[in-house]
Design an enzyme around this catalytic site. Structure first.
Site, PDB file in Angstrom:
ATOM      1  N   CYS A 134       0.858  -1.184   0.000  1.00  0.00           N
ATOM      2  CA  CYS A 134       0.000   0.000   0.000  1.00  0.00           C
ATOM      3  C   CYS A 134       0.895   1.236   0.000  1.00  0.00           C
ATOM      4  O   CYS A 134       1.660   1.443   0.952  1.00  0.00           O
ATOM      5  CB  CYS A 134      -0.875  -0.046   1.250  1.00  0.00           C
ATOM      6  SG  CYS A 134      -1.865   1.427   1.491  1.00  0.00           S
TER       7      CYS A 134
ATOM      8  N   CYS B 112      -0.929   3.546  -6.605  1.00  0.00           N
ATOM      9  CA  CYS B 112      -1.841   2.977  -5.613  1.00  0.00           C
ATOM     10  C   CYS B 112      -2.007   1.540  -6.072  1.00  0.00           C
ATOM     11  O   CYS B 112      -2.282   1.291  -7.265  1.00  0.00           O
ATOM     12  CB  CYS B 112      -3.177   3.696  -5.624  1.00  0.00           C
ATOM     13  SG  CYS B 112      -4.441   2.826  -4.661  1.00  0.00           S
TER      14      CYS B 112
HETATM   15  N1  DGL Z   1      -4.042   0.410  -2.174  1.00  0.00           N
HETATM   16  C1  DGL Z   1      -3.617   1.467  -1.371  1.00  0.00           C
HETATM   17  C2  DGL Z   1      -2.433   2.241  -1.894  1.00  0.00           C
HETATM   18  O1  DGL Z   1      -1.590   1.673  -2.573  1.00  0.00           O
HETATM   19  C3  DGL Z   1      -4.598   2.278  -0.569  1.00  0.00           C
HETATM   20  C4  DGL Z   1      -5.942   2.569  -1.089  1.00  0.00           C
HETATM   21  C5  DGL Z   1      -6.819   3.197  -0.008  1.00  0.00           C
HETATM   22  O2  DGL Z   1      -7.210   2.461   0.900  1.00  0.00           O
HETATM   23  O3  DGL Z   1      -7.078   4.421  -0.073  1.00  0.00           O
HETATM   24  O4  DGL Z   1      -2.264   3.388  -1.601  1.00  0.00           O
END
Ligand code: DGL
Length: 281
Positions: free
Chosen positions: A75, A188
């Site tokens: 993440c 993301c």
């Molecule tokens: N998948 C996550 C990232 O890479 C976070 C998405 C979220 O929960 O806002 O930032």
């Protein structure tokens, strides 16, 4: 050290599955525990101090319950905020996923789009990467929670509105001046999940899409090698997938793990088997 590498992958929701798939490609057969903090999804809209507290608490729980050899914070929103504290407080190797600005800096037009959560685009960590690797480029950033929500819907087999995706990408292109974006960083982990749809909605325009997934899998492979894990070939043994997650009131753990597991089975090149499913606090 177990004979098969034991890897924990953590995200707020489904996004980390894009990284898990790259890890499964490189490190099969392994034990992969996927943890999602669904109760606090989406991370991109949470206040920093609250988020740090959650990431630390849940990572510790995952490590205590599953004793992984390595923890991957799949993440960008979490990694750009809490990697230092995580490494201070946990003793196992931790791999973070951060915006792939360095590889994107090969852009030949000189204009790069950065698609991330609203939190990630505004982090000092992201500014430092931009300064270090792309100071001679135009980095045009868009923080989009809408794309995160759409990716999560896609994974849960709910309807995704292509017009919404198109409008979000147009918001990024609207930031262009006379130089055209030729490279977009998917900063993301949710976004690679809907990459095919993103390609479709910007047609006939084409760009190079860059994300961190494969580089993360290579890093995990390297670190496991230095830890002495057995990563020899036994292609027909399935990788075992465990799930653990915190839940909001509308999410059922069985259906969530079923959707996540089907996504992995559909896209993995190797056999998988379902291990444990546990609720996290
Ligand atoms: N998948 C996550 C990232 O890479 C976070 C998405 C979220 O929960 O806002 O930032």
């Amino acid at each position: 050290m177990t004979t098969r590498p034991n890897i924990a992958v953590f995200d707020s929701g489904a996004g980390g599955l894009s990284v898990a798939l790259e890890i499964l490609k490189k490190l099969h057969p392994c034990i992969l525990t996927y943890s999602a903090d669904k109760a606090a999804f989406p991370y991109g809209l949470i206040e920093d101090s609250l988020l740090i507290e959650r990431i630390l608490r849940i990572s510790k729980n995952v490590v205590e319950n599953h004793s992984p050899d390595i923890l991957v914070i799949a993440c960008n929103t979490a990694s750009t905020l809490a990697l230092t504290q995580l490494r201070e407080q946990l003793t196992l190797p931790i791999v973070g996923v951060v915006p792939a600005i360095k590889p994107a800096a090969k852009s030949s037009s000189g204009a790069i789009g950065l698609l991330a959560t609203p939190a990630t685009v505004n982090r000092n960590y992201t500014y430092s990467l931009a300064q270090e690797f792309a100071s001679d480029k135009q980095l045009l950033s868009l923080g989009s929670n809408i794309l995160v929500e759409q990716a999560e819907r896609y994974l849960n087999q709910e309807e995704v509105d292509l017009n919404i995706l198109k409008q979000e990408l147009q918001r990024l292109f609207d930031l262009e001046n006379h130089i055209k974006i030729d490279t977009i960083i998917l900063a993301c982990t949710h976004f690679p999940i809907i990459k095919e749809l993103l390609i479709e909605v910007i047609q006939p325009r084409q760009v190079k899409w860059v994300d961190s997934g494969e580089a993360i899998a290579r890093r995990v492979e390297y670190l496991l090698g230095t830890l002495g894990a057995d990563i020899s070939e036994q292609r027909y043994t399935p990788s075992q997938i465990n799930f653990s997650c915190t839940l909001d009131s509308s999410t059922n753990i069985e259906s969530l793990s079923k959707s996540y597991y089907s996504y992995l089975c559909k896209h993995s090149e190797n056999p998988l088997c379902l291990g444990t499913t546990t609720a996290l606090n």
